[in-house]
Motif scaffolding. Structure first.
Motif, mmCIF file in Angstrom:
data_model
loop_
_atom_site.group_PDB
_atom_site.id
_atom_site.type_symbol
_atom_site.label_atom_id
_atom_site.label_comp_id
_atom_site.label_asym_id
_atom_site.label_seq_id
_atom_site.Cartn_x
_atom_site.Cartn_y
_atom_site.Cartn_z
ATOM 1 N N SER A 1 0.805 -1.216 0.000
ATOM 2 C CA SER A 1 0.000 0.000 0.000
ATOM 3 C C SER A 1 0.843 1.272 0.000
ATOM 4 O O SER A 1 0.375 2.326 -0.437
ATOM 5 C CB SER A 1 -0.924 0.012 1.216
ATOM 6 O OG SER A 1 -0.172 -0.079 2.421
ATOM 7 N N ASP A 2 2.091 1.185 0.478
ATOM 8 C CA ASP A 2 2.917 2.392 0.535
ATOM 9 C C ASP A 2 3.840 2.522 -0.677
ATOM 10 O O ASP A 2 4.702 3.400 -0.705
ATOM 11 C CB ASP A 2 3.747 2.415 1.823
ATOM 12 C CG ASP A 2 4.711 1.236 1.899
ATOM 13 O OD1 ASP A 2 4.518 0.270 1.152
ATOM 14 O OD2 ASP A 2 5.633 1.281 2.732
ATOM 15 N N ARG B 1 8.931 3.869 -1.938
ATOM 16 C CA ARG B 1 7.842 3.794 -0.961
ATOM 17 C C ARG B 1 7.678 5.119 -0.243
ATOM 18 O O ARG B 1 8.618 5.891 -0.102
ATOM 19 C CB ARG B 1 8.104 2.680 0.052
ATOM 20 C CG ARG B 1 9.361 2.835 0.869
ATOM 21 C CD ARG B 1 9.659 1.650 1.744
ATOM 22 N NE ARG B 1 8.613 1.388 2.699
ATOM 23 C CZ ARG B 1 8.735 0.557 3.730
ATOM 24 N NH1 ARG B 1 9.871 -0.089 3.917
ATOM 25 N NH2 ARG B 1 7.744 0.352 4.568
ATOM 26 N N ARG B 2 6.462 5.371 0.191
ATOM 27 C CA ARG B 2 6.180 6.594 0.939
ATOM 28 C C ARG B 2 6.741 6.463 2.345
ATOM 29 O O ARG B 2 6.769 5.387 2.918
ATOM 30 C CB ARG B 2 4.673 6.849 1.004
ATOM 31 C CG ARG B 2 4.045 7.050 -0.372
ATOM 32 C CD ARG B 2 2.542 7.299 -0.231
ATOM 33 N NE ARG B 2 1.922 7.397 -1.541
ATOM 34 C CZ ARG B 2 1.478 6.357 -2.233
ATOM 35 N NH1 ARG B 2 1.595 5.138 -1.713
ATOM 36 N NH2 ARG B 2 0.926 6.529 -3.410
ATOM 37 N N ARG B 3 7.138 7.599 2.884
ATOM 38 C CA ARG B 3 7.649 7.599 4.256
ATOM 39 C C ARG B 3 6.520 7.297 5.226
ATOM 40 O O ARG B 3 5.418 7.833 5.106
ATOM 41 C CB ARG B 3 8.249 8.968 4.596
ATOM 42 C CG ARG B 3 9.587 9.218 3.896
ATOM 43 C CD ARG B 3 10.685 8.481 4.614
ATOM 44 N NE ARG B 3 11.993 8.787 4.034
ATOM 45 C CZ ARG B 3 13.112 8.352 4.537
ATOM 46 N NH1 ARG B 3 13.115 7.590 5.615
ATOM 47 N NH2 ARG B 3 14.278 8.659 3.974
ATOM 48 N N VAL B 4 6.792 6.444 6.206
ATOM 49 C CA VAL B 4 5.818 6.124 7.238
ATOM 50 C C VAL B 4 6.425 6.433 8.587
ATOM 51 O O VAL B 4 7.638 6.482 8.741
ATOM 52 C CB VAL B 4 5.389 4.635 7.172
ATOM 53 C CG1 VAL B 4 4.668 4.356 5.863
ATOM 54 C CG2 VAL B 4 6.592 3.720 7.318
ATOM 55 N N ALA C 1 5.650 -3.011 6.339
ATOM 56 C CA ALA C 1 4.461 -3.454 5.622
ATOM 57 C C ALA C 1 4.357 -4.977 5.602
ATOM 58 O O ALA C 1 3.284 -5.533 5.653
ATOM 59 C CB ALA C 1 4.470 -2.899 4.206
#
Length: 369
Positions: free
Chosen positions: A324-325, A346-349, A356
């Motif tokens: 999802s990221d 990937r997006r930063r979380v 993930a």
């Protein structure tokens, strides 16, 4: 003298004696009162002197306390300026050095906070000296203002320390991936060397050159893409990307495709074909097997050549479900020294969230999940 006169004379003498006694008594009482008043006056003077002495002592101690706190404030302010300058431009060459420097600054700033808190407690004990009240109030404000500055610096140091630890973790992950890639590359080289040695040994079985035994038309008619290749992808993740890596030593860059099968699925496909020399060697080996081994007498040379090319050449297609990221629009790939690498940004979380998916679930070909 008659009796009456004698009685009267005795009465008069008695009255005179009583008067003298009364006068003496009054004189004694007056003297006693005067002595008591003198003693009370002396006691009052002693009490005033004691109070004055106590006040002077409080004033002296309070002045010393305020002077000491003022010296602490001046010293901390100077050192705090030096710390802020160090934070702005730390003189370190690497992230590890920066981590140690930030932790040293955090320890120093904590010491300043503890010192200033002790100074505030000391100022609270400065009482009973009205002359020192304005100076004490001013000093308290200076200490509180300096405490705010120290707290601000500590907050900034905490943010820097957190960022440095994240960078160090990312660097360690990249170094780990680099070592794994080197190990895989070394293993692939060793495997390729063994294959070449096996091929050379097979060629030595025939005294005639390979070219003289070739039927070029038959070699060219072999469709190597009918073979199914199932490459193994190693999947790794870092803070900013997922990486798919597979060793395909005979793959050409023009024969591979990386595309989105859907919004949530990635497809990596291609075909690995032998070079002309490799195809000739496969055909020659198949011919020798057919001629020298009765078990393969009924098999065609084409089938035997395809059997020898299995697991090295052929067409492949692997699908991966995107997390999802993942940032699907920025997926990229490259082929270098036989290694096909696909990078999925990937997006930063937030650090508090778990990854993930765990590494142990990466069993290609298949899905990320």
């Amino acid at each position: 003298m008659s009796n009456r006169m004698r009685k009267k004379a005795r009465i008069d003498e008695t009255d005179n004696a009583a008067t003298v006694v009364d006068n003496n008594t009054m004189s004694v009482d007056n003297n006693n009162n005067k002595e008591e008043e003198e003693e009370e006056g002396e006691e009052g003077e002693d009490s005033n002197k004691a109070e004055d002495k106590e006040h002077e002592e409080k004033l002296r101690k309070g002045q010393l306390t305020i002077n000491r706190v003022a010296a602490d404030v001046s010293s901390v302010r100077t050192q705090l300026q030096q710390l802020q300058a160090t934070v702005e431009s730390p003189n370190v060459a690497d992230r590890k050095g920066l981590q140690r420097e930030v932790e040293r600054l955090q320890h120093a700033s904590l010491g300043y906070t503890e010192m200033l808190m002790r100074d505030l407690l000391a100022l609270d004990e400065v009482t009973g000296a009205d002359e020192l009240r304005p100076l004490r109030k001013t000093t308290v404000k200076e200490v509180q203002s300096l405490l705010d500055d120290v707290d601000g610096l500590r907050g900034r140091l905490a943010d820097i320390h957190k960022s440095v630890l994240a960078d160090l973790k990312e660097e360690e992950e990249k170094e780990k991936q680099r070592k794994e890639a080197e190990a895989e590359e070394e293993e692939a080289k060793q495997k390729q060397k063994e294959e070449e040695e096996d091929a050379a040994a097979a060629a030595d079985d025939d005294d005639e050159p390979v070219e003289e035994d070739l039927d070029e038309e038959s070699v060219d008619s072999v469709d190597w893409s009918t073979l199914k290749l199932d490459p193994e992808f190693h999947i790794a993740q870092s803070a900013d990307a997922y990486t798919l890596t597979s060793y395909l030593p005979h793959l050409n860059e023009d024969d591979v495709s990386i595309e989105l099968a859907s919004d949530s699925e990635l497809r990596v496909s291609g075909v690995v074909l032998p070079s002309r020399e490799q195809a000739a060697q496969l055909w020659h080996t198949a011919s020798m097997m057919k001629q020298r081994d009765a078990r393969f007498a009924s098999a065609s040379v084409t089938d035997l050549a395809l059997r020898g090319a299995a697991k090295r050449f052929g067409r492949f297609s692997s699908r991966f479900a995107l997390p999802s990221d993942a940032i699907a629009d920025d997926i990229s790939g490259n082929l270098r020294r036989g290694y096909l690498r696909v990078r999925i940004p990937r997006r930063r979380v937030a650090p508090r969230y778990a990854p993930a998916f765990p590494q142990r679930q990466f069993r290609p070909p298949g899905l990320f999940w």
